[in-house]
Design an enzyme around this catalytic site. Structure first.
Site, PDB file in Angstrom:
ATOM      1  N   LYS A  35      48.111  32.371  33.422  1.00  0.00           N
ATOM      2  CA  LYS A  35      47.304  33.577  33.620  1.00  0.00           C
ATOM      3  C   LYS A  35      46.195  33.324  34.647  1.00  0.00           C
ATOM      4  O   LYS A  35      45.936  32.180  35.013  1.00  0.00           O
ATOM      5  CB  LYS A  35      46.722  34.043  32.275  1.00  0.00           C
ATOM      6  CG  LYS A  35      47.772  34.225  31.173  1.00  0.00           C
ATOM      7  CD  LYS A  35      48.875  35.194  31.563  1.00  0.00           C
ATOM      8  CE  LYS A  35      49.626  35.782  30.401  1.00  0.00           C
ATOM      9  NZ  LYS A  35      50.770  35.087  29.846  1.00  0.00           N
TER      10      LYS A  35
HETATM   11  C1  LIG Z   1      51.239  35.722  28.337  1.00  0.00           C
HETATM   12  C2  LIG Z   1      51.545  37.024  27.734  1.00  0.00           C
HETATM   13  C3  LIG Z   1      51.439  37.260  26.351  1.00  0.00           C
HETATM   14  C4  LIG Z   1      51.212  36.187  25.343  1.00  0.00           C
HETATM   15  O1  LIG Z   1      50.162  35.374  25.568  1.00  0.00           O
HETATM   16  P1  LIG Z   1      50.131  33.929  24.874  1.00  0.00           P
HETATM   17  O2  LIG Z   1      48.711  33.511  25.093  1.00  0.00           O
HETATM   18  O3  LIG Z   1      51.111  33.074  25.598  1.00  0.00           O
HETATM   19  O4  LIG Z   1      50.455  34.105  23.449  1.00  0.00           O
HETATM   20  C5  LIG Z   1      51.661  38.532  25.887  1.00  0.00           C
HETATM   21  N1  LIG Z   1      51.979  39.533  26.712  1.00  0.00           N
HETATM   22  C6  LIG Z   1      52.097  39.359  28.025  1.00  0.00           C
HETATM   23  C7  LIG Z   1      52.450  40.516  28.894  1.00  0.00           C
HETATM   24  C8  LIG Z   1      51.903  38.097  28.594  1.00  0.00           C
HETATM   25  O5  LIG Z   1      52.056  37.931  29.906  1.00  0.00           O
END
Ligand SMILES: *Cc1c(COP(=O)(O)O)cnc(C)c1O
Length: 388
Positions: free
Chosen positions: A192
């Site tokens: 992210k």
């Molecule tokens: C990364 C992501 C998640 C989940 O996040 P985590 O921290 O990996 O649990 C949920 N929804 C979307 C769209 C994502 O890109």
């Protein structure tokens, strides 16, 4: 890097994304490790306060993922068996797994092929008397239309859990994602725009919800004295560590710069890919939004006139020293979801995107030269694989 490096390529392997942690943050992490307090504590509280300040003072709780945040939001909203939750089939599978986790039923609707986000007109049509909530996803960091979203939510009295895992730093009409709306869920996974290694945050509406979220975060525990506690809800084990929060505290001040840099590189991609000489490639490009989106990913839709599947393009790009990604295979065609009744053809736009979207390298430490190299190799690979 574990990537295989073909001998004919001299440039270093370019992954599709890479976290960027500065030395000050690394030193700060070492300090936390030496401090004697390494799990949830002062760093988590400071990280929550910094996030809350970014979101206009709304209550924010830090969690150990951007998945449990959404599950907790659903629980706070009282959503469970017999309830329906509308969402998109083009997302990381967490988005709908959390709906199943609380015993509710996901209701998918197709995407808008231009934005690649949930088609809000279809979302409105999918509302039934059992619908309780909607989980929109800001795919690639391009915000879902918040005006229309909250019109629909208000008309049908739905809760909204914004899956903003990808959209920290983005805004809707100048207001930061997270500063408005109902529940807003962020992820700080290393892919992210900012990271805590693993982690997430949930923005809530009031102190009552924040108290409940804190209970769901840690076994339902409410302490009422040095030796007294009570448990009224079956909470989970979702707390963030101070070590992780210290990483986040080092990342947050750089968010503005990271977003600016991502927009700049995305603009470069669009300039190069939109040049007249590349028109024959037939690539589908993302909307040219440099105001609201945070460009979490840069994704092109591969042309239908390609003679090979996406995996072959990814392989050939890899051989040219370039990492790419596939975000995401559609959720409704996974075995678990087919078992619940979905089948190929249910959501044609999402299925096309799930098959043919290709994520190109985009991260703040990339150079404009890297973008040019990706475009050059992509054009070469596509031309080499066009149908006769
Ligand atoms: C990364 C992501 C998640 C989940 O996040 P985590 O921290 O990996 O649990 C949920 N929804 C979307 C769209 C994502 O890109």
């Amino acid at each position: 890097m574990t990537a295989r490096r073909p001998t004919r390529v001299s440039a270093p392997f370019l992954p599709f994304t890479r976290p960027s942690i500065d030395e000050e943050t690394i030193a700060g992490v070492a300090e936390v490790l030496r401090s004697g307090w390494i799990t949830s504590g002062p760093q988590v509280r400071a990280f929550e306060a910094a996030l809350s300040a970014m979101f206009g003072g709304r209550p924010v709780l830090a969690f150990n993922s951007g998945t449990c945040t959404m599950e907790v939001a659903l629980r706070i909203a009282g959503i469970g068996p017999g309830d329906e939750v509308i969402t998109t089939p083009l997302s990381w599978v967490a988005t709908s797994n959390v709906i199943l986790a609380v015993g509710a039923r996901p209701v998918f609707v197709d995407i808008d092929p231009v934005t690649r986000n949930i088609d809000l007109a279809l979302a409105g049509q999918a509302v039934t008397p059992r619908t309780r909530a909607i989980i929109p996803v800001d795919l690639a960091g391009l915000p879902v239309d918040r005006d229309r979203l909250y019109q629909i939510a208000a008309r049908h009295r739905l809760r909204v859990i914004e899956d903003a895992a990808q959209s920290i730093g983005a805004n809707w009409r100048g207001r930061p994602v997270g500063s408005t709306g109902d529940f807003v869920s962020f992820s700080f996974h290393p892919n992210k725009n900012i990271t805590t290694i693993e982690g997430g945050a949930l923005v809530l509406n009031d102190e009552r919800e924040a108290d409940l979220a804190a209970q769901y975060r840690l076994q339902g525990v409410v302490r009422s004295g040095p030796d007294a506690m009570d448990v009224a809800v079956a909470g989970g084990k979702y707390n963030l560590t101070d070590v992780a929060a210290r990483v986040g505290l080092g990342q947050l001040p750089r968010l503005g710069e990271v977003t600016r840099r991502r927009r700049e590189l995305a603009r470069r991609y669009l300039d190069l890919l939109g040049a007249p000489g590349l028109g024959d490639l037939g690539l589908g490009l993302p909307p040219a939004d440099f105001e609201q989106g945070n460009w979490h990913m840069f994704q092109v839709l591969l042309p239908e006139k390609l003679a090979v599947p996406r995996a072959a393009v990814m392989q050939q790009m890899h051989e040219a020293g370039i990492g790419t990604g596939a975000h995401y295979p559609v959720i409704h065609l996974f075995t678990l979801y087919r078992g619940l009744g979905w089948k190929p053809g249910d959501f044609p736009h999402a299925e096309r995107a799930g098959r043919d979207l290709l994520t190109l390298p985009l991260f703040p430490d990339m150079t404009r030269g890297d973008v040019a190299r990706v475009v050059r190799e992509l054009a070469r690979v596509i031309r080499a694989n066009l149908k006769p």
